[in-house]
Write a protein that holds these residues in place. Structure first.
Motif, PDB file in Angstrom:
ATOM      1  N   LEU A 152     -23.063 -17.152 -15.955  1.00  0.00           N
ATOM      2  CA  LEU A 152     -24.176 -16.240 -15.678  1.00  0.00           C
ATOM      3  C   LEU A 152     -24.152 -14.974 -16.528  1.00  0.00           C
ATOM      4  N   LEU A 153     -23.081 -14.758 -17.280  1.00  0.00           N
ATOM      5  CA  LEU A 153     -22.975 -13.531 -18.066  1.00  0.00           C
ATOM      6  C   LEU A 153     -23.929 -13.507 -19.251  1.00  0.00           C
ATOM      7  N   LYS A 154     -24.548 -12.359 -19.445  1.00  0.00           N
ATOM      8  CA  LYS A 154     -25.307 -12.104 -20.665  1.00  0.00           C
ATOM      9  C   LYS A 154     -24.324 -11.877 -21.822  1.00  0.00           C
ATOM     10  N   PRO A 155     -24.774 -11.960 -23.060  1.00  0.00           N
ATOM     11  CA  PRO A 155     -23.923 -11.548 -24.178  1.00  0.00           C
ATOM     12  C   PRO A 155     -23.436 -10.108 -23.975  1.00  0.00           C
ATOM     13  N   LEU A 156     -22.175  -9.877 -24.243  1.00  0.00           N
ATOM     14  CA  LEU A 156     -21.476  -8.606 -24.042  1.00  0.00           C
ATOM     15  C   LEU A 156     -21.254  -8.297 -22.556  1.00  0.00           C
ATOM     16  N   TYR A 212     -16.925 -10.412 -16.892  1.00  0.00           N
ATOM     17  CA  TYR A 212     -16.543 -11.067 -15.636  1.00  0.00           C
ATOM     18  C   TYR A 212     -15.197 -10.492 -15.207  1.00  0.00           C
ATOM     19  N   ILE A 213     -15.097 -10.029 -13.940  1.00  0.00           N
ATOM     20  CA  ILE A 213     -13.847  -9.457 -13.433  1.00  0.00           C
ATOM     21  C   ILE A 213     -13.421 -10.209 -12.174  1.00  0.00           C
ATOM     22  N   LEU A 214     -12.231 -10.767 -12.203  1.00  0.00           N
ATOM     23  CA  LEU A 214     -11.640 -11.387 -11.014  1.00  0.00           C
ATOM     24  C   LEU A 214     -10.761 -10.346 -10.331  1.00  0.00           C
ATOM     25  N   TYR A 215     -11.024 -10.097  -9.042  1.00  0.00           N
ATOM     26  CA  TYR A 215     -10.198  -9.114  -8.330  1.00  0.00           C
ATOM     27  C   TYR A 215      -9.707  -9.628  -6.982  1.00  0.00           C
ATOM     28  N   GLY A 216      -9.777 -10.934  -6.772  1.00  0.00           N
ATOM     29  CA  GLY A 216      -9.293 -11.530  -5.535  1.00  0.00           C
ATOM     30  C   GLY A 216      -9.416 -13.037  -5.586  1.00  0.00           C
ATOM     31  N   SER A 217      -8.879 -13.681  -4.567  1.00  0.00           N
ATOM     32  CA  SER A 217      -8.944 -15.149  -4.506  1.00  0.00           C
ATOM     33  C   SER A 217      -9.044 -15.592  -3.054  1.00  0.00           C
ATOM     34  N   SER A 218     -10.056 -15.069  -2.361  1.00  0.00           N
ATOM     35  CA  SER A 218     -10.165 -15.314  -0.927  1.00  0.00           C
ATOM     36  C   SER A 218     -10.457 -16.777  -0.601  1.00  0.00           C
ATOM     37  N   VAL A 253     -16.716 -11.181 -22.028  1.00  0.00           N
ATOM     38  CA  VAL A 253     -15.427 -10.589 -21.705  1.00  0.00           C
ATOM     39  C   VAL A 253     -14.975 -11.082 -20.340  1.00  0.00           C
ATOM     40  N   ILE A 254     -13.711 -11.482 -20.234  1.00  0.00           N
ATOM     41  CA  ILE A 254     -13.145 -11.855 -18.935  1.00  0.00           C
ATOM     42  C   ILE A 254     -11.966 -10.940 -18.652  1.00  0.00           C
TER      43      ILE A 254
END
Length: 411
Positions: free
Chosen positions: A257-261, A264-270, A304-305
């Motif tokens: 779903l990310l646009k160019p530039l 995506y940030i992962l901050y959990g794994s519920s 960016v991930i």
């Protein structure tokens, strides 16, 4: 006979003094113990007890805090299950944030005085009547901020702020996809997004929460719906920022779903927490569903991930000064009435099991707080979380409390 009377009189006085000394000793003994939530081992809710433990005393550079309120976070459920990397040894006192009043100072502790109202990060041990933590993790709070709000503030708002502004560089006109929009971090993200002009927020949440949070989220999506299609129907190009606390298959969906530039940030794994205890199947499924990231693909698509763990940043990577700078910025926003912690409910220490179950069921809107001075309801006082000297009561059986009505104080 006179001597006998004197001897008896002296003996009586000696006994009185001895009894008085014993009473003083008992009083002193009481003041050197505190109540705290004890996790006796990793597993289900029956591993939690309220018990007495030794009063902690501040070491050099530490602040001793008489705790008024503690924050509950989803990471606390994962700690209880042992569902984290390198879990600590048990028994332990859980909890990573609290608020209260400064009661003591270790040597070379500067910037605080006895009686200061503060909030703090703690590397475990927050869920007790008294905690000690390094001064770099302690922050003064304004008089208008309640202790419940202060306990709801550090983890949620620092996480939200640093992800949005220090990792993803949120700016005017950008768009954000946010999972668990009704939770503590979700509502902090929504409020901070509102401080920037023309930011569009897509938020997934259980349908029963929509009415309560509709004013804070631009586009609400049912958590069980196909949010990818819903986002693309409104924004065909996708979004600039994805904040993912779920993990698993949502990683691939978020990157898609990310646009160019975009970031995506992962901050959990519920998604790894499905039952009351740690599930190897859930862990394996979530790991298997995570899209294997190809750096070449990121390069070609200009995406960016990133990952964000506030606790690691504080306690393993030594970024306390950076977090303090963020707290200062957030306090200005609070004083300007641009942000305000949303408290879902208040629970006594003895009600910690029920509070944790509410988080597990994703029933909260905002933050759950342990109010150290709150008395449990009569029902809670009779269940398996009652105060114990040793914390070794017989474990209750699953389902024993299933028909009991729970009545916390809901904000």
């Amino acid at each position: 006979m006179a001597n006998d009377g004197v001897d008896k009189s002296e003996e009586t006085e000696h006994m009185i003094e001895k009894d008085a000394a014993r009473e003083r000793s008992n009083v002193l003994g009481d003041t050197k113990e505190i109540r705290a939530v004890i996790l006796s081992g990793f597993g289900g809710l029956n591993k939690l007890r309220v018990a007495k433990k030794a009063m902690p005393e501040p070491q050099e550079g530490e602040v001793k805090i008489r705790v008024k309120a503690c924050g509950l976070n989803f990471i606390d459920l994962m700690v209880r299950q042992g569902n984290i990397e390198n879990p600590p040894k048990t028994p332990l006192v859980p909890g990573f944030e609290c608020s209260g009043i400064v009661e003591g100072l270790g040597d070379n502790t500067k910037g605080f005085e006895i009686g200061d109202r503060v909030m703090a990060f703690v590397n475990y041990s927050a869920w007790g009547e008294v905690v000690c933590t390094p001064m770099e993790f302690v922050y003064k709070i304004p008089d208008e901020m309640s202790f419940a709000e202060a306990a709801a503030f550090p983890m949620n708002f620092v996480t939200a702020y640093m992800m949005l502004f220090e990792v993803a560089n949120l700016r005017e006109g950008m768009s954000v996809l946010l999972h668990s929009a009704g939770g503590g971090v979700g509502q902090a993200v929504a409020q901070l997004c509102s401080t920037i002009p023309d930011v569009t927020v897509f938020g997934t949440a259980s349908s029963f929460k929509h009415e309560a949070i509709k004013d804070s989220i631009t586009h609400l999506i049912d958590r069980n719906a196909d949010y990818v299609q819903d986002v693309k129907r409104i924004s065909p190009d996708g979004v600039d920022i994805v904040l993912d606390c779920l993990c698993g298959e949502n990683t691939g969906k978020g990157l898609g779903l990310l646009k160019p530039l975009g970031t995506y940030i992962l901050y959990g794994s519920s998604n790894m927490v499905t039952g009351e205890t740690k599930s190897f199947f859930s862990f394996a499924k979530s790991w298997w569903q995570v899209e294997k990231v190809n750096p070449i693909k990121l390069y070609e698509e200009n995406k960016v991930i990133a990952g964000f763990s506030l606790l690691n940043l504080l306690f393993k990577q030594g970024r306390g000064a950076q977090v303090k700078a963020v707290i200062d910025k957030l306090m200005l926003l609070y004083k300007e009435k641009k942000i305000k912690p949303l408290v879902d409910s208040l629970w006594a220490l003895e009600e910690v099991k029920e509070a944790m179950q509410r988080i597990h069921d994703r029933g909260n809107i905002g933050k759950l707080i342990l109010d150290v001075e709150k008395s449990p309801t009569p029902l809670m006082a009779n269940d398996s979380t009652e105060t114990s000297e040793a914390g070794e009561e017989e474990e209750d059986h699953e389902g024993d409390n299933g028909n009991k009505e729970r009545m916390p104080f809901i904000q």
